[in-house]
Design a protein around this motif. Structure first.
Motif, PDB file in Angstrom:
ATOM      1  N   ALA A 203      -7.974  -2.403  -4.631  1.00  0.00           N
ATOM      2  CA  ALA A 203      -8.502  -1.317  -3.799  1.00  0.00           C
ATOM      3  C   ALA A 203      -9.123  -1.875  -2.517  1.00  0.00           C
ATOM      4  N   ILE A 204      -9.846  -2.992  -2.637  1.00  0.00           N
ATOM      5  CA  ILE A 204     -10.453  -3.615  -1.454  1.00  0.00           C
ATOM      6  C   ILE A 204      -9.369  -4.123  -0.500  1.00  0.00           C
ATOM      7  N   ALA A 205      -8.321  -4.715  -1.054  1.00  0.00           N
ATOM      8  CA  ALA A 205      -7.225  -5.236  -0.218  1.00  0.00           C
ATOM      9  C   ALA A 205      -6.524  -4.109   0.535  1.00  0.00           C
ATOM     10  N   ILE A 206      -6.278  -2.996  -0.143  1.00  0.00           N
ATOM     11  CA  ILE A 206      -5.626  -1.853   0.514  1.00  0.00           C
ATOM     12  C   ILE A 206      -6.525  -1.282   1.606  1.00  0.00           C
ATOM     13  N   ALA A 207      -7.835  -1.194   1.307  1.00  0.00           N
ATOM     14  CA  ALA A 207      -8.773  -0.695   2.318  1.00  0.00           C
ATOM     15  C   ALA A 207      -8.809  -1.621   3.534  1.00  0.00           C
ATOM     16  N   ALA A 208      -8.724  -2.935   3.288  1.00  0.00           N
ATOM     17  CA  ALA A 208      -8.743  -3.895   4.396  1.00  0.00           C
ATOM     18  C   ALA A 208      -7.520  -3.722   5.292  1.00  0.00           C
ATOM     19  N   VAL A 209      -6.363  -3.482   4.695  1.00  0.00           N
ATOM     20  CA  VAL A 209      -5.145  -3.256   5.492  1.00  0.00           C
ATOM     21  C   VAL A 209      -5.310  -2.007   6.354  1.00  0.00           C
ATOM     22  N   TRP A 210      -5.874  -0.961   5.766  1.00  0.00           N
ATOM     23  CA  TRP A 210      -6.049   0.285   6.513  1.00  0.00           C
ATOM     24  C   TRP A 210      -7.019   0.096   7.681  1.00  0.00           C
ATOM     25  N   LEU A 211      -8.110  -0.634   7.435  1.00  0.00           N
ATOM     26  CA  LEU A 211      -9.107  -0.836   8.481  1.00  0.00           C
ATOM     27  C   LEU A 211      -8.599  -1.750   9.600  1.00  0.00           C
ATOM     28  N   LEU A 212      -7.723  -2.699   9.233  1.00  0.00           N
ATOM     29  CA  LEU A 212      -7.225  -3.673  10.209  1.00  0.00           C
ATOM     30  C   LEU A 212      -5.816  -3.343  10.695  1.00  0.00           C
ATOM     31  N   ARG A 213      -5.377  -2.102  10.486  1.00  0.00           N
ATOM     32  CA  ARG A 213      -3.991  -1.738  10.777  1.00  0.00           C
ATOM     33  C   ARG A 213      -3.631  -1.926  12.254  1.00  0.00           C
ATOM     34  N   GLU A 214      -4.614  -1.777  13.144  1.00  0.00           N
ATOM     35  CA  GLU A 214      -4.323  -1.933  14.567  1.00  0.00           C
ATOM     36  C   GLU A 214      -4.165  -3.401  14.961  1.00  0.00           C
ATOM     37  N   GLN A 215      -4.663  -4.304  14.119  1.00  0.00           N
ATOM     38  CA  GLN A 215      -4.586  -5.741  14.426  1.00  0.00           C
ATOM     39  C   GLN A 215      -3.337  -6.412  13.857  1.00  0.00           C
ATOM     40  N   MET A 216      -2.520  -5.687  13.094  1.00  0.00           N
ATOM     41  CA  MET A 216      -1.317  -6.281  12.523  1.00  0.00           C
ATOM     42  C   MET A 216      -0.068  -5.572  13.035  1.00  0.00           C
ATOM     43  N   GLU A 217       1.039  -6.253  12.926  1.00  0.00           N
ATOM     44  CA  GLU A 217       2.312  -5.674  13.352  1.00  0.00           C
ATOM     45  C   GLU A 217       2.607  -4.411  12.532  1.00  0.00           C
ATOM     46  N   ALA A 218       3.163  -3.412  13.178  1.00  0.00           N
ATOM     47  CA  ALA A 218       3.404  -2.125  12.520  1.00  0.00           C
ATOM     48  C   ALA A 218       4.326  -2.257  11.317  1.00  0.00           C
ATOM     49  N   TYR A 219       5.297  -3.195  11.383  1.00  0.00           N
ATOM     50  CA  TYR A 219       6.259  -3.296  10.283  1.00  0.00           C
ATOM     51  C   TYR A 219       5.663  -3.924   9.023  1.00  0.00           C
ATOM     52  N   TYR A 220       4.420  -4.436   9.098  1.00  0.00           N
ATOM     53  CA  TYR A 220       3.771  -5.000   7.916  1.00  0.00           C
ATOM     54  C   TYR A 220       2.855  -4.009   7.194  1.00  0.00           C
ATOM     55  N   ARG A 221       2.443  -2.932   7.857  1.00  0.00           N
ATOM     56  CA  ARG A 221       1.385  -2.069   7.319  1.00  0.00           C
ATOM     57  C   ARG A 221       1.757  -1.418   5.989  1.00  0.00           C
TER      58      ARG A 221
ATOM     59  N   ILE B  31       2.636  -3.121  -1.740  1.00  0.00           N
ATOM     60  CA  ILE B  31       2.690  -4.296  -2.607  1.00  0.00           C
ATOM     61  C   ILE B  31       1.356  -4.563  -3.278  1.00  0.00           C
ATOM     62  N   PHE B  32       0.244  -4.206  -2.610  1.00  0.00           N
ATOM     63  CA  PHE B  32      -1.069  -4.468  -3.197  1.00  0.00           C
ATOM     64  C   PHE B  32      -1.336  -3.609  -4.430  1.00  0.00           C
ATOM     65  N   THR B  33      -0.589  -2.520  -4.606  1.00  0.00           N
ATOM     66  CA  THR B  33      -0.766  -1.715  -5.822  1.00  0.00           C
ATOM     67  C   THR B  33      -0.300  -2.459  -7.069  1.00  0.00           C
ATOM     68  N   SER B  34       0.453  -3.547  -6.902  1.00  0.00           N
ATOM     69  CA  SER B  34       0.939  -4.305  -8.062  1.00  0.00           C
ATOM     70  C   SER B  34      -0.020  -5.409  -8.491  1.00  0.00           C
ATOM     71  N   ILE B  35      -1.106  -5.638  -7.755  1.00  0.00           N
ATOM     72  CA  ILE B  35      -2.028  -6.727  -8.075  1.00  0.00           C
ATOM     73  C   ILE B  35      -2.560  -6.653  -9.508  1.00  0.00           C
ATOM     74  N   PRO B  36      -3.016  -5.478 -10.009  1.00  0.00           N
ATOM     75  CA  PRO B  36      -3.521  -5.451 -11.394  1.00  0.00           C
ATOM     76  C   PRO B  36      -2.482  -5.887 -12.425  1.00  0.00           C
ATOM     77  N   MET B  37      -1.226  -5.536 -12.214  1.00  0.00           N
ATOM     78  CA  MET B  37      -0.194  -5.899 -13.183  1.00  0.00           C
ATOM     79  C   MET B  37       0.142  -7.393 -13.104  1.00  0.00           C
ATOM     80  N   VAL B  38       0.137  -7.950 -11.917  1.00  0.00           N
ATOM     81  CA  VAL B  38       0.380  -9.390 -11.794  1.00  0.00           C
ATOM     82  C   VAL B  38      -0.754 -10.169 -12.455  1.00  0.00           C
ATOM     83  N   ALA B  39      -2.003  -9.711 -12.262  1.00  0.00           N
ATOM     84  CA  ALA B  39      -3.160 -10.375 -12.867  1.00  0.00           C
ATOM     85  C   ALA B  39      -3.116 -10.281 -14.388  1.00  0.00           C
ATOM     86  N   LEU B  40      -2.842  -9.089 -14.916  1.00  0.00           N
ATOM     87  CA  LEU B  40      -2.757  -8.923 -16.370  1.00  0.00           C
ATOM     88  C   LEU B  40      -1.619  -9.752 -16.935  1.00  0.00           C
TER      89      LEU B  40
END
Length: 469
Positions: free
Chosen positions: A136-154, A160-169
């Motif tokens: 959740a923190i990673a997704i929020a960080a992307v949203w807050l920094l969206r203007e600082q990154m290339e549009a095709y990465y947003r 992809i960050f929604t899969s973090i809990p499953m990769v960790a488990l």
């Protein structure tokens, strides 16, 4: 009825051929049916090696298909965000994937079933909860920094960050399987099933008329990760419940977290060290260059899997020998594990260099630009293989803090060199930075393992007198 290599050789072979094959057959039977620590480790390493051989080929094939399907630009976006989520997932389970490997064999040996039950359940719940907050923190960080990154990465990053809990488990479940010396349950989900499912979901999307771009590839990866981890959870729960029926649970989060934090640094620094160059290339260079560099690294992964296979087999045995306080057996076993890693890695490295141009051209004509990079990167990989699973030895013998320091220093060197070299030399700069950093890491590991554990852990190294504590 069991298969015996010796009995088979005696039955079907005669004369000089039998004389040549018989020593190998005896060696195979010793490893496959032996009950000592070396046999267990070699048996698990052999199975892990077989899985990694298959997975290396499968991963290579799947990446070729993805690159051909999406093109170098979209493929570069996909591999950049996927590398990022794998790096963050190491942090997100707070090192509990290694905690399970460290404490589960000890609890089994001590007959402490209450703590064992607590560890099995507690590690899963903790990693799932912590990684969900982390995602959740990673997704929020992307949203807050969206203007600082290339549009095709947003959008790819958010998905992809929604899969973090499953990769960790999945990492915690893999750790439990490795602690039980179950290499198939440990490695097959991540290295066989998930890549197949990514291709399956991607093919389904293609058949349904969706465009083969980075977003489609990311969604396929997320669905494959959830499917694989849920299946692995069901299988592991069934198998472990059969061995350790329900009962009282005793959790020791304080003890586990105290061990986990430095181990988290070790594991995270190690993964960052092996992937920082990809991330730095993604920051400085366009997605098409990321694609070329990633394809080169994936081709070199055919060498890396030897190291990972041996490490998967020996870590639980290091923990068991350390718990038994048999220092001489531990040192002897550690020396042999370095030899198990080096010679197959060297053979694979030579094979990859010989066929590297052909392998890279399979991704597409432009990917052949990565062939010169192989000659630089392979130096670091071979040097590292000569040290064997030294970081596992340090972690399992209580030296995880200094191990974290070693990987932290190597990571700092890697990042600093990338910052200096990539702007001037491009992909060649990233390759030089990676090779120098990994070589430095190998040297530091040799020195520290000899100083702290008393073994000169380097290929063909002589047995030296244990240094003073």
């Amino acid at each position: 009825m069991r298969f015996s290599a010796v009995e088979t050789a005696e039955h079907y072979l005669t004369g000089p051929l039998s004389e040549r094959i018989m020593p190998l057959a005896r060696r195979f039977d010793t490893i496959w049916f032996g009950s000592d620590e070396a046999a267990k480790a070699q048996r698990m390493s052999l199975v892990a090696f077989a899985i990694r051989v298959g997975s290396a080929g499968l991963a290579f094939l799947s990446q070729v298909v993805m690159a051909r399907w999406t093109g170098s630009h979209e493929y570069g976006i996909y591999v950049f965000v996927w590398t990022a989520v794998l790096m963050l997932s190491d942090f997100s389970c707070l090192g509990f994937s290694t905690v399970v490997i460290r404490f589960l064999p000890q609890y089994v040996k001590d007959g402490d079933i209450d703590r064992l039950r607590g560890l099995l359940l507690g590690s899963r719940l903790f990693s799932l909860l912590f990684s969900s907050v982390f995602a959740a923190i990673a997704i929020a960080a992307v949203w807050l920094l969206r203007e600082q990154m290339e549009a095709y990465y947003r959008v790819p990053f958010i998905l992809i960050f929604t899969s973090i809990p499953m990769v960790a488990l999945g990492g915690v479940l893999e750790g439990a399987a490795r602690a039980q010396s179950w290499p198939v349950r440990a490695l097959a989900p991540t290295y066989i099933i998930r890549p197949l499912m990514v291709l399956g979901y991607m093919a389904t999307a293609h058949a349904l008329g969706y465009e083969a771009n980075a977003i489609t590839a990311v969604i396929s990866a997320v669905l494959a990760t959830y499917t694989t981890t849920i299946l692995q959870l069901l299988v592991m729960t069934h198998d472990l419940d059969g061995m350790f029926p329900g009962g009282p649970r005793r959790t020791e989060y304080g003890v586990w977290i105290k061990y986990a934090v430095p181990v988290l640094l070790v594991e995270s620094f190690f993964f960052l060290l092996t992937n920082a160059d990809i991330m730095m290339v993604g920051i400085y260079l366009p997605p098409s260059d990321v694609a070329v560099y990633f394809a080169t690294v994936k081709t070199l992964a055919l060498v890396h899997f030897v190291f990972f296979a041996v490490r998967a087999g020996v870590a639980p045995q290091f923990a068991s020998l350390a718990g038994a306080k048999d220092r001489e057996a531990l040192r002897s076993f550690a020396r042999r594990s370095a030899n198990w890693t080096f010679f197959p890695s060297l053979a694979m490295a030579l094979a990859v260099l010989a066929g590297g141009h052909l392998l890279l051209s399979m991704f597409g004509a432009e990917f052949s630009e990565g062939y010169p990079l192989l000659f630089i990167l392979v130096i670091g990989v071979v040097l590292r293989s000569g040290v064997g699973p030294a970081e596992s030895l340090l972690n399992m013998t209580g030296h995880q803090n200094i191990c974290a320091g070693i990987f932290g220093a190597a990571l700092a060197i890697n990042i600093a060199l990338n910052l200096m070299l990539i702007p001037t030399y491009g992909l060649l700069g990233a390759a030089y930075a990676s090779a120098i950093a990994i070589g430095t890491e190998a040297l530091l590991l040799v020195l520290v393992v000899y100083r702290r554990v008393g073994v000169l852990m380097f290929v063909l190294a002589p047995q030296l007198k244990e240094p003073a504590a």
